[in-house]
Design a protein around this motif. Structure first.
Motif, PDB file in Angstrom:
ATOM      1  N   LYS B 197     -99.909  23.953  43.400  1.00  0.00           N
ATOM      2  CA  LYS B 197     -99.514  23.231  42.172  1.00  0.00           C
ATOM      3  C   LYS B 197    -100.182  21.872  42.205  1.00  0.00           C
ATOM      4  O   LYS B 197    -100.102  21.185  43.223  1.00  0.00           O
ATOM      5  N   ASP B 198    -100.781  21.480  41.117  1.00  0.00           N
ATOM      6  CA  ASP B 198    -101.453  20.180  41.015  1.00  0.00           C
ATOM      7  C   ASP B 198    -102.369  19.919  42.210  1.00  0.00           C
ATOM      8  O   ASP B 198    -102.397  18.820  42.772  1.00  0.00           O
ATOM      9  N   ARG B 200    -102.168  20.914  45.237  1.00  0.00           N
ATOM     10  CA  ARG B 200    -101.595  20.884  46.594  1.00  0.00           C
ATOM     11  C   ARG B 200    -100.891  22.204  46.907  1.00  0.00           C
ATOM     12  O   ARG B 200    -100.307  22.827  46.015  1.00  0.00           O
ATOM     13  N   ARG B 202     -97.992  24.285  47.680  1.00  0.00           N
ATOM     14  CA  ARG B 202     -96.585  23.999  47.398  1.00  0.00           C
ATOM     15  C   ARG B 202     -95.656  25.174  47.642  1.00  0.00           C
ATOM     16  O   ARG B 202     -94.465  25.094  47.356  1.00  0.00           O
ATOM     17  N   GLY B 203     -96.191  26.271  48.104  1.00  0.00           N
ATOM     18  CA  GLY B 203     -95.271  27.368  48.337  1.00  0.00           C
ATOM     19  C   GLY B 203     -95.980  28.654  48.699  1.00  0.00           C
ATOM     20  O   GLY B 203     -97.211  28.709  48.747  1.00  0.00           O
ATOM     21  N   ALA B 218     -90.700  27.405  48.208  1.00  0.00           N
ATOM     22  CA  ALA B 218     -91.444  26.200  47.836  1.00  0.00           C
ATOM     23  C   ALA B 218     -91.236  25.131  48.897  1.00  0.00           C
ATOM     24  O   ALA B 218     -90.204  25.100  49.565  1.00  0.00           O
ATOM     25  N   HIS B 220     -92.996  21.013  50.522  1.00  0.00           N
ATOM     26  CA  HIS B 220     -93.949  19.912  50.358  1.00  0.00           C
ATOM     27  C   HIS B 220     -95.241  20.162  51.127  1.00  0.00           C
ATOM     28  O   HIS B 220     -96.255  19.544  50.843  1.00  0.00           O
ATOM     29  N   ALA B 221     -95.173  21.025  52.122  1.00  0.00           N
ATOM     30  CA  ALA B 221     -96.387  21.355  52.879  1.00  0.00           C
ATOM     31  C   ALA B 221     -96.235  22.747  53.479  1.00  0.00           C
ATOM     32  O   ALA B 221     -95.116  23.224  53.701  1.00  0.00           O
ATOM     33  N   GLY B 425    -102.274  19.665  51.781  1.00  0.00           N
ATOM     34  CA  GLY B 425    -100.928  20.184  52.035  1.00  0.00           C
ATOM     35  C   GLY B 425    -100.891  21.509  52.747  1.00  0.00           C
ATOM     36  O   GLY B 425     -99.824  21.986  53.119  1.00  0.00           O
ATOM     37  N   GLN B 469     -95.228  11.853  50.155  1.00  0.00           N
ATOM     38  CA  GLN B 469     -94.529  12.860  49.357  1.00  0.00           C
ATOM     39  C   GLN B 469     -93.042  12.559  49.170  1.00  0.00           C
ATOM     40  O   GLN B 469     -92.319  13.356  48.588  1.00  0.00           O
ATOM     41  N   ILE B 475     -89.423  20.447  45.529  1.00  0.00           N
ATOM     42  CA  ILE B 475     -90.378  21.356  44.886  1.00  0.00           C
ATOM     43  C   ILE B 475     -89.621  22.639  44.556  1.00  0.00           C
ATOM     44  O   ILE B 475     -88.927  23.183  45.417  1.00  0.00           O
ATOM     45  N   THR B 477     -89.315  26.706  42.846  1.00  0.00           N
ATOM     46  CA  THR B 477     -90.119  27.935  42.771  1.00  0.00           C
ATOM     47  C   THR B 477     -90.338  28.367  41.325  1.00  0.00           C
ATOM     48  O   THR B 477     -90.676  29.503  41.057  1.00  0.00           O
TER      49      THR B 477
END
Lengths: 252, 644
Positions: B197-198, B200, B202-203, B218, B220-221, B425, B469, B475, B477
């Motif tokens: 997402k964007d 990075r 994210r999941g 989901a 952050h990394a 990420g 972050q 974040i 799903t």
């Protein structure tokens, strides 16, 4: 070689299971037991006979603990000190009938065919089967000398692979050898003594909670353990547990 | 794609210290708000998740087996290297660093390797604190042995089960965090796709292997610790379920894949004996401490052995060719793996092989005479037992027969100094990344790298990333990215389950493995690689025409799992071939027959190939593009690798 296989088939945890019979031919005596099942599955797929037989397996060299079949009434089959993947067809006679079942224990529900859920073992370890350390901030490795025979005994106990054969072999489906091995491994080492009393209490309580049976000293577990873990580990578990009732500092 | 290895400035020995002193941190209250996904529970994954959980991050960890303890790290036998210098034999961080760079044939990044050597000692301390029962001497202190490519004894071991004991140590630390609630464990789950997402990671999308359900997670990394792709070759020392798919789906989503042609072939494995065979079993490199490798000196003796007319013990001492001791007197039987493997192949190709013709002897008779059977049994008992169960021969009485086999992949996802891939990420650790071993890994260094990444590198570098972050919030799903990823996975299953051909997935996997071994294995050249490329393409076409994947996606269905992995291997195979083709030199495990010295050693071309080849995915069946990361050796003197 030629065999008649009677294999436990069960579609899922809720379905009713039954034995299904398959004939298999042209098997090399150097073939491993699981490779024999691979050959069977290849045929079941190619000839559209049935869904291939599901069985857990991974490393196929006797160390991951993933495989475990109950073969002709013995966990891991008719040889000592081996896992199912280390069993070879040369251990059978041409024309043999082979009965193949999953581990049977209340604490190990069947997932499909010969695959069972052994997460109960993980839950016992999570209850305390470790030495509490966080990463970093520990002393130099050689600052804690450990007598060689103690280290060797700890190593022998630690070589348990968590396959579940001990539970499958036991008429009570007891996990005492599994728990005893981990309790012994850690209690024999100076690093593990600090938490020994708490550890044994928590692990035993979890074992009881998950539906494993009690030990009645028949030692089928020891006879069938692929890593030859000794029953003395059960005695140590008992001593540790009794000592834990009388205070935190008493370790046998 | 722009490759920035982000190597800190300053002298080599101070880079990591400086990084740690200046990196960004996350305070304890904020750590609780940050989610991390770790895929894989081997040494790298378990140690990372345990460390990150203990620091206070929220961790979800996934594995395809029923327990974290099944990961294939468990099968590592011989040991783990560390520059402790407990033996007072001249070891140091600098020495371990140099041995590793040289062992990798000068194709690894200096700064990463130095850091690896630097943290190696702390790994042993950590493991001992966890209760890992390393071998000890009679004074109660830790014992060591030697491994290939080193002239010191720096390998710590626990019988022939070192990987098992280290993994159980990390598994214990992980279990503790699961108990404390900082880590949530998901068993029998396979990562099917990465969600970006964007820009990075994210999941991930995972398939629950028991129910077949697709689930979304989901964070952050995302940390990938999913091992190597050796099973591309079907017959390898890897476990049956080891696979390259998690790394490959990340590659498809934009993560660069580095040096795919660097595949390690281990010299001491039990030889192939039949078509039905499912794997090759490793016999630990540690055996080369006491075992001597030989073949008959006379061709007629080798022929007689192959025909069953002579046995190993019938060959007199003077009629034996201890070819490693002959060719490499300085290192003898302890030359690095790629050297030992090629030497075995050379003898067998020349007609001196025993057994099926593709085997050499590993003989313990001398060591048993010198040390006694009991001492040998104590050191290698479980390996001897393993050998006997498989071959029905007693290695105490007759020499083992061994032959090289695919073992480890040095190539993997490209990562920078922080172990971050080209997708922000997304981090990769252990065998899944390419970072530390160059073109050949030294024995007992995989365990070292997996634990270094998990215990001592990621806890720092991941924190540096996550520090930015703390304000993005949870974040979820939800969203088009997750929907799309999940739909793609569903369509993939449908495609595979629509097939109704004549053959099983394994049928094709065996064919793929065989042709890769033959044309892109221990020795490669333009001709063989061209052939491999065509054969893989033809096989893939045939696969789609004639494979049959039984069952449905909504049940426990190992055939579907295998089919997905094989689909990825077809693409991966093409990349391995392309990389091998472009690298017009021989280095480490990559041996191009066009580039060798007069006596059959690897011939590097430092002028043109001293770089990391990082490949970028361009779509199915499209040739990938390659970006070079130059290797700048500032500290080490580059030389021809010489073990003579």
């Amino acid at each position: 070689m030629r065999f008649t296989l009677h294999i436990w088939r069960q579609e899922n945890a809720r379905a009713k299971g039954h034995f299904e019979t398959y004939e298999i031919d042209n098997i090399s005596p150097d073939c491993s037991f699981l490779e024999m099942l691979d050959i069977l599955n290849e045929r079941l797929i190619n000839d559209r006979i049935a869904h291939p037989v599901c069985f857990d397996n991974d490393c196929r060299e006797g160390i991951c603990g993933m495989c475990g079949l109950y073969i002709n009434g013995r966990p891991h089959g008719n040889d000592d000190g081996i896992t199912t993947c280390q069993l070879h067809m040369r251990k059978f006679h041409d024309g043999d009938d082979i009965w193949i079942e999953p581990w049977r224990a209340k604490a190990f529900p069947i997932i499909r065919d010969l695959v069972v859920d052994r997460s109960a073992f993980d839950k016992i370890i999570q209850a305390g089967g470790y030495i509490s350390t966080t990463t970093g901030g520990v002393p130099d490795a050689n600052s804690i000398p450990i007598p060689k025979h103690k280290a060797d005994m700890a190593m022998d106990a630690a070589s348990c692979i968590g396959c579940g054969a001990c539970v499958a072999a036991c008429k009570n489906a007891s996990a005492m050898l599994f728990v005893g091995a981990k309790v012994s491994h850690l209690a024999l080492l100076p690093q593990g003594k600090i938490e020994a009393a708490d550890r044994v209490k928590r692990m035993v309580a979890k074992m009881d909670e998950l539906g494993f049976g009690n030990c009645t000293n028949t030692y089928a577990c020891e006879a069938e353990c692929p890593k030859l873990i000794k029953r003395q580990n059960i005695s140590r578990l008992n001593r540790q547990w009794i000592a834990s009732l009388f205070g935190r500092d008493r370790n046998s | 794609m722009k490759l920035d290895p982000k190597i800190p400035n300053g002298p080599l020995a101070e880079k990591w210290t400086k990084y740690k002193a200046t990196q960004k941190l996350v305070n304890p209250a904020n750590k609780r708000k940050l989610d991390i996904i770790v895929v894989g529970t081997g040494l790298a994954g378990a140690s990372a998740a345990a460390s990150l959980g203990a620091m206070g991050f929220n961790v979800d960890i996934f594995c395809i087996q029923d327990s974290p303890r099944r990961a294939h790290s468990i099968a590592a036998q011989g040991g783990i290297n560390a520059a402790k210098n407990y033996q007072n034999d001249g070891d140091s961080v600098e020495r371990l660093f140099r041995d590793t760079i040289k062992g990798g044939d000068y194709r690894a990044r200096e700064a990463n390797v130095y850091r690896l050597a630097e943290v190696s000692g702390a790994i042993i301390d950590q493991c001992v604190a966890q209760g890992v029962p390393f071998a000890r001497d009679y004074g109660g202190l830790l014992d060591n042995r030697s491994f290939g490519g080193a002239q010191v004894s720096r390998t710590f071991y626990a019988k022939g089960q070192t990987g098992q004991q280290l993994l159980l140590g990390a598994y214990g630390a992980l279990s503790r965090e699961i108990n404390r609630g900082t880590v949530r464990f998901h068993e029998r789950c396979e990562m099917m796709d990465l969600v970006i997402k964007d820009g990075r990671a994210r999941g991930i999308i995972v398939r629950n292997l028991v129910t077949g359900d697709l689930e979304r997670f989901a964070a952050h990394a995302v940390v990938l610790a999913t091992g190597g792709y050796g099973n591309l070759y079907y017959l390898s020392t890897n476990a049956m379920n080891s696979n390259g798919s998690a790394a490959w789906v990340c590659h498809r989503k934009g993560a660069a894949f580095a040096n795919p042609c660097y595949v390690q072939i281990h010299p001491t494995c039990i030889p192939v004996h039949g078509d039905y065979q499912s794997k090759l079993t490793l016999m630990s490199e540690s055996l080369r401490n006491d075992g001597r490798i030989w073949v008959p000196k006379k061709k007629e003796d080798a022929e007689a052995i192959r025909a069953g007319k002579l046995r190993a013990n019938d060959i007199r001492e003077e009629d034996r060719d201890y070819y490693l001791e002959r060719r490499y007197p300085a290192f003898g039987n302890l030359v690095p793996r790629d050297v030992a493997s090629r030497a075995a192949k050379e003898r067998c190709d020349a007609g001196y092989g025993v057994g099926t013709g593709y085997a050499v002897y590993l003989d313990f008779a001398d060591a048993i005479r010198r040390l006694g059977k009991e001492a040998i049994s104590e050191k290698y008992g479980n390996l001897f037992q393993m050998y006997q169960k498989i071959t029905d021969e007693n290695p105490y009485e007759t020499p083992m027969m061994i032959y090289p086999a695919i073992h480890y992949t040095m190539g993997g996802l490209w990562v920078d100094y922080e172990l971050q891939t080209t997708i922000p990420g997304l981090f990769a650790a252990g065998e899944a990344n390419f970072s530390d071993h160059g073109a050949n890994r030294l024995g007992a260094s995989a365990l070292m790298q997996g634990l270094a990444d998990g215990y001592f590198v990621l806890p720092y570098t991941l924190q540096n990333y996550l520090a930015d972050q703390i304000n993005v919030g949870k974040i979820t799903t939800e969203g088009a990215e997750f929907d799309e990823a999940e739909n793609n996975v569903r369509q993939r299953f449908e495609r595979l389950l629509k097939t109704s051909g004549k053959h099983s997935v394994d049928f094709y996997h065996k064919k793929l493995g065989k042709l890769m071994w033959e044309y892109c294995g221990m020795a490669r050249n333009t001709e063989s690689l061209t052939k491999a490329k065509q054969l893989v393409a033809a096989l893939e076409e045939d696969f789609w025409k004639d494979v049959f994947v039984p069952g449905t996606a909504n049940e426990f269905n190992p055939e579907l799992e295998k089919a997905c992995r094989l689909e990825d291997y077809f693409e991966l195979a093409q990349l391995v071939i392309a990389d091998a083709m472009h690298r017009e030199e021989s280095c480490g495990g990559h041996f191009r027959t066009e580039h060798q010295t007069a006596d059959g050693e690897t011939l590097r071309d430092d002028e043109h190939f001293m770089y990391v080849a990082a490949w970028e995915y361009q779509g199915h069946h499209q040739p990938e593009t390659m970006e070079k990361e130059p290797l700048n050796y500032e500290h080490i003197h580059i030389a021809t690798r010489n073990y003579k």
